[in-house]
Design an enzyme around this catalytic site. Sequence first.
Site, short mmCIF file in Angstrom:
data_model
loop_
_atom_site.label_atom_id
_atom_site.label_comp_id
_atom_site.label_asym_id
_atom_site.label_seq_id
_atom_site.Cartn_x
_atom_site.Cartn_y
_atom_site.Cartn_z
N HIS A 160 -3.26 7.41 2.28
CA HIS A 160 -3.67 6.08 1.80
C HIS A 160 -5.05 5.78 2.39
O HIS A 160 -5.32 6.07 3.55
CB HIS A 160 -2.65 5.03 2.24
CG HIS A 160 -3.11 3.64 1.99
ND1 HIS A 160 -3.59 3.25 0.76
CD2 HIS A 160 -3.19 2.55 2.81
CE1 HIS A 160 -3.93 1.97 0.83
NE2 HIS A 160 -3.72 1.53 2.06
N ASN A 220 -10.02 0.00 -0.06
CA ASN A 220 -8.56 0.11 -0.05
C ASN A 220 -8.04 -0.45 -1.37
O ASN A 220 -8.07 -1.65 -1.61
CB ASN A 220 -8.01 -0.68 1.15
CG ASN A 220 -6.50 -0.65 1.23
OD1 ASN A 220 -5.81 -0.24 0.30
ND2 ASN A 220 -5.98 -1.09 2.37
N CYS A 226 0.81 -1.23 0.00
CA CYS A 226 0.00 0.00 0.00
C CYS A 226 0.84 1.27 0.00
O CYS A 226 0.33 2.35 -0.28
CB CYS A 226 -0.96 0.00 1.19
SG CYS A 226 -2.14 -1.36 1.12
#
Length: 318
Positions: free
Chosen positions: A245, A275, A113
């Site tokens: 993020h 996500n 990520c």
Amino acid sequence: MSYSRILGTGSHLPSRTVTNADLEAIVDTTAAWIQERTGIEKRHLVSDDETCCDLAEAAARKALQAADVQPSDLDLILVATTTPDQFFPSTACLLQQRLGVRGCAAFDLQAVCTGFVYAIGVADKFIRTGSAKRALVVGAETLSRVLNWKDRGTCVLFGDGAGAVVLGAADQPGIISSHLHADGAYKDLLQIPGGIGNGHPEACFMEMKGNEVFRVAVTTLGRIVDETLEANGLAKSDIDWLIPHQANIRIIQATARKLDLPMERVVVTVADHGNTSAASIPLALDQAVRDGRIRRGELLLMEAFGGGFTWGSVLMRY
Ligand code: COA
């Protein structure tokens, strides 16, 4: 020594959307639980014949158009992804072929990520040192392909998508600083245990100890904010926009509180995208640039945390 700055942004989402209510039909969960615990309401997922490179290409073409840069002008193509189409060639090489250019450097970068933040940090150094004048930096993921759709603790959290920026050499920053970190001691908390190198290609599904990941993420992101402000002699109030993020709205809110930043100055897409790993920051950036929220000259802080663990930040003047 020159600097790098963003010349244009682009993004792309698969057309298929899956709501929390849709997930109730396939795993033991409720739409309300997902919404309350994560802030996610829906996510976009690829169809069977859609690949990571398809998403990357669509996002890249939009970024090139926004930047008014031709693919032949690129010196570097960097794709941050954990879900490449193939083991090799890299998705960056596949993308280079799709864009119809040959010869420039092209490689993938894997930091889960935190991938896009890492990739910006790397591309910025190529440009600052004169190795490249124009770089295409993409974050693209098809994480839905590596989810265990029987594990309610992970499968409800993720989505697919891609975002891209074109960076160009400039006399003024641009990218002011990037801070990249990792700690492999946390490898077991968030992982896809399978791989070719360890002889377990059958185990390519995500496993996560969500609660522990959550706790480390909140404290680590707090630290990276402090590190970035201190390194640049800035006060919290100097930051115009936080582009975090997008893992969980509660993690995002904790970082915004740490910065004393009202949520109106935070770009939030987690409700609509879930996500999307390395794609989440460039997707959010592109959305806020295109809807006119982010303007030239404003100070942006991007931060991310992911498997590894990896974490990092990019401070830039847009
Ligand atoms: N639907 C319903 N219940 C669920 C569920 C789901 N999809 N997933 C977990 N639960 C249950 C658990 O089984 C547990 O039940 P129990 O108390 O009977 O054992 C309960 O909800 C609480 O679980 P817990 O893990 O403590 O919930 P939480 O508040 O920590 O939220 C996450 C879970 C995964 C949303 C949260 O921990 C999180 O966001 N972690 C970070 C994930 C992340 O950001 N990962 C990527 C980093 S880049």
